[in-house]
Design a protein around this motif. Sequence first.
Motif, PDB file in Angstrom:
ATOM      1  N   ASP A 138       2.478 -21.066  -8.538  1.00 23.72           N
ATOM      2  CA  ASP A 138       1.490 -21.534  -7.548  1.00 23.72           C
ATOM      3  C   ASP A 138       1.881 -21.258  -6.103  1.00 23.72           C
ATOM      4  O   ASP A 138       1.242 -21.789  -5.183  1.00 23.72           O
ATOM      5  CB  ASP A 138       1.201 -23.036  -7.727  1.00 23.72           C
ATOM      6  CG  ASP A 138       0.469 -23.325  -9.034  1.00 23.72           C
ATOM      7  OD1 ASP A 138      -0.311 -22.455  -9.467  1.00 23.72           O
ATOM      8  OD2 ASP A 138       0.697 -24.407  -9.608  1.00 23.72           O
ATOM      9  N   PHE A 139       2.902 -20.455  -5.865  1.00 23.63           N
ATOM     10  CA  PHE A 139       3.238 -20.052  -4.505  1.00 23.63           C
ATOM     11  C   PHE A 139       2.421 -18.822  -4.116  1.00 23.63           C
ATOM     12  O   PHE A 139       1.998 -18.032  -4.966  1.00 23.63           O
ATOM     13  CB  PHE A 139       4.728 -19.727  -4.382  1.00 23.63           C
ATOM     14  CG  PHE A 139       5.616 -20.933  -4.329  1.00 23.63           C
ATOM     15  CD1 PHE A 139       5.967 -21.507  -3.119  1.00 23.63           C
ATOM     16  CD2 PHE A 139       6.111 -21.502  -5.498  1.00 23.63           C
ATOM     17  CE1 PHE A 139       6.793 -22.619  -3.067  1.00 23.63           C
ATOM     18  CE2 PHE A 139       6.928 -22.614  -5.456  1.00 23.63           C
ATOM     19  CZ  PHE A 139       7.267 -23.176  -4.236  1.00 23.63           C
ATOM     20  N   SER A 140       2.207 -18.651  -2.815  1.00 18.55           N
ATOM     21  CA  SER A 140       1.501 -17.488  -2.290  1.00 18.55           C
ATOM     22  C   SER A 140       2.467 -16.591  -1.537  1.00 18.55           C
ATOM     23  O   SER A 140       3.487 -17.055  -1.003  1.00 18.55           O
ATOM     24  CB  SER A 140       0.372 -17.925  -1.344  1.00 18.55           C
ATOM     25  OG  SER A 140      -0.575 -18.719  -2.019  1.00 18.55           O
ATOM     26  N   ASP A 141       2.140 -15.310  -1.494  1.00 15.01           N
ATOM     27  CA  ASP A 141       2.947 -14.339  -0.753  1.00 15.01           C
ATOM     28  C   ASP A 141       2.622 -14.475   0.732  1.00 15.01           C
ATOM     29  O   ASP A 141       1.769 -13.777   1.264  1.00 15.01           O
ATOM     30  CB  ASP A 141       2.651 -12.929  -1.264  1.00 15.01           C
ATOM     31  CG  ASP A 141       3.485 -11.862  -0.565  1.00 15.01           C
ATOM     32  OD1 ASP A 141       4.476 -12.229   0.100  1.00 15.01           O
ATOM     33  OD2 ASP A 141       3.132 -10.676  -0.675  1.00 15.01           O
ATOM     34  N   THR A 142       3.327 -15.400   1.395  1.00 12.24           N
ATOM     35  CA  THR A 142       2.983 -15.727   2.778  1.00 12.24           C
ATOM     36  C   THR A 142       3.423 -14.678   3.786  1.00 12.24           C
ATOM     37  O   THR A 142       2.846 -14.578   4.869  1.00 12.24           O
ATOM     38  CB  THR A 142       3.614 -17.080   3.170  1.00 12.24           C
ATOM     39  OG1 THR A 142       5.031 -17.016   2.984  1.00 12.24           O
ATOM     40  CG2 THR A 142       3.042 -18.200   2.320  1.00 12.24           C
ATOM     41  N   ASN A 146       4.756  -8.580  -0.913  1.00 15.75           N
ATOM     42  CA  ASN A 146       4.418  -8.390  -2.327  1.00 15.75           C
ATOM     43  C   ASN A 146       5.476  -8.947  -3.273  1.00 15.75           C
ATOM     44  O   ASN A 146       5.568  -8.531  -4.425  1.00 15.75           O
ATOM     45  CB  ASN A 146       4.185  -6.906  -2.645  1.00 15.75           C
ATOM     46  CG  ASN A 146       2.990  -6.340  -1.897  1.00 15.75           C
ATOM     47  OD1 ASN A 146       1.954  -6.986  -1.790  1.00 15.75           O
ATOM     48  ND2 ASN A 146       3.147  -5.134  -1.363  1.00 15.75           N
ATOM     49  N   ILE A 147       6.285  -9.867  -2.765  1.00 13.03           N
ATOM     50  CA  ILE A 147       7.303 -10.531  -3.582  1.00 13.03           C
ATOM     51  C   ILE A 147       7.224 -12.034  -3.317  1.00 13.03           C
ATOM     52  O   ILE A 147       7.157 -12.454  -2.161  1.00 13.03           O
ATOM     53  CB  ILE A 147       8.723 -10.029  -3.244  1.00 13.03           C
ATOM     54  CG1 ILE A 147       8.848  -8.527  -3.499  1.00 13.03           C
ATOM     55  CG2 ILE A 147       9.766 -10.783  -4.074  1.00 13.03           C
ATOM     56  CD1 ILE A 147      10.153  -7.940  -3.021  1.00 13.03           C
ATOM     57  N   ILE A 148       7.200 -12.827  -4.381  1.00 17.38           N
ATOM     58  CA  ILE A 148       7.268 -14.278  -4.232  1.00 17.38           C
ATOM     59  C   ILE A 148       8.723 -14.683  -4.389  1.00 17.38           C
ATOM     60  O   ILE A 148       9.341 -14.488  -5.440  1.00 17.38           O
ATOM     61  CB  ILE A 148       6.405 -14.998  -5.288  1.00 17.38           C
ATOM     62  CG1 ILE A 148       4.962 -14.498  -5.247  1.00 17.38           C
ATOM     63  CG2 ILE A 148       6.449 -16.504  -5.060  1.00 17.38           C
ATOM     64  CD1 ILE A 148       4.257 -14.758  -3.949  1.00 17.38           C
ATOM     65  N   ASP A 149       9.306 -15.217  -3.307  1.00 19.08           N
ATOM     66  CA  ASP A 149      10.716 -15.594  -3.347  1.00 19.08           C
ATOM     67  C   ASP A 149      10.960 -16.728  -2.372  1.00 19.08           C
ATOM     68  O   ASP A 149      10.015 -17.410  -1.944  1.00 19.08           O
ATOM     69  CB  ASP A 149      11.614 -14.391  -3.055  1.00 19.08           C
ATOM     70  CG  ASP A 149      11.317 -13.720  -1.714  1.00 19.08           C
ATOM     71  OD1 ASP A 149      10.628 -14.353  -0.864  1.00 19.08           O
ATOM     72  OD2 ASP A 149      11.755 -12.583  -1.497  1.00 19.08           O
ATOM     73  N   VAL A 150      12.228 -16.946  -2.011  1.00 21.94           N
ATOM     74  CA  VAL A 150      12.606 -18.062  -1.147  1.00 21.94           C
ATOM     75  C   VAL A 150      11.906 -18.011   0.206  1.00 21.94           C
ATOM     76  O   VAL A 150      11.673 -19.040   0.849  1.00 21.94           O
ATOM     77  CB  VAL A 150      14.141 -18.109  -0.978  1.00 21.94           C
ATOM     78  CG1 VAL A 150      14.638 -16.901  -0.190  1.00 21.94           C
ATOM     79  CG2 VAL A 150      14.594 -19.405  -0.310  1.00 21.94           C
TER      80      VAL A 150
END
Length: 356
Positions: A138-142, A146-150
């Motif tokens: 449920d995180f967005s690529d803020t 193009n990577i969901i990470d810390v």
Amino acid sequence: MIISSKILNALFILLLPVAFVSCGANDYAGGGIGGTGISVGKITAFGTGTVDVNGIVFETSNASVTLDGKTGGQNNLKTGMVVKVRGKFNQDGKTGVAASIEFRDNLEGPVDDFSRSSNTIAVLGQTVKLGSTTYFDDFSDTNGDNIIDVYDVSFGNIVEVSGFIDANGIINATYISLKAVSFESDGFEIEVKGTITDLNMDNQTFAIGYLTIDFSSADFVKDITSDSLTDGLYIEIKSTSGPYSNILVASSIELEEHRHDADEGERIEVEGFVTDVTGLDSENRFEIEGQPVQIMTNTLFKNDGIKADIGLNVKIEVKGSMDAYGVLVADEIEIESADEVSDNESGHSDDEESGE
């Protein structure tokens, strides 16, 4: 020299248990033995009506699911969640049938600090390490890379974390879910699990990590009272208010059990970090997150591993059976890297979510 029949009979009786134990271990290593038991580890993949844990593909069509003590559905299960599967293990050592699947998170609360250089965040006084195999839900690529990470985790986010705890008390997250952008945006019950330190009965406080817990108005449930609190006790704290000035006011406190509730002789598989090796040299015994493990002379080390490979914060998978004292008697030990999945896990795509 002639050996009497009485001596031969005595030797047979003495050697019979050794032979029995040896054959049991060889059967296990050669493809596994069937029967019921539990498997504790992270979900690595889903199929149609199946879930993969510790290299076993469990059929889940008739399995009950609980999430933090509440009834859920299989569509609530996600890749990376550390779960306890109870069910039947097939003779092939690769498949089984799940009777129940239980998920209990490590904590749920606001992010109060982070270090992107070390891939860590702080949640409710606990250090959480995020790795390349951490599943972000449920995180967005803020930041648009193009990577969901810390880098997509923000200060104040309410997150739920599941993972393995190492000897330093760091939660190595295998799953992290964004529950809310901030505490004020919705009402959430905060949860944190940990070991009590710095107990102060006069002030009615103790510490979990670097978070101070005020238990003066807490309800005590499941065989624990304020008088039974001691340093070293592993507990779960719930709160209906956010921490203020590093103090969390507990609404309830519940005793948590590090060990797994397998019956004597029942098969058990556990994945996790080595957290205690004080008895390794003298007794061939160590612990995985509080679960004692006994190495036997016929314990098989996979992939050319040896006893000397076992040390604090080494990630391993152990298969064996539980004895009468709650000790996991190891038939098989596999040394893993801290950020890998087992080499015998199935090739299902992590993108295949159950029911989604």
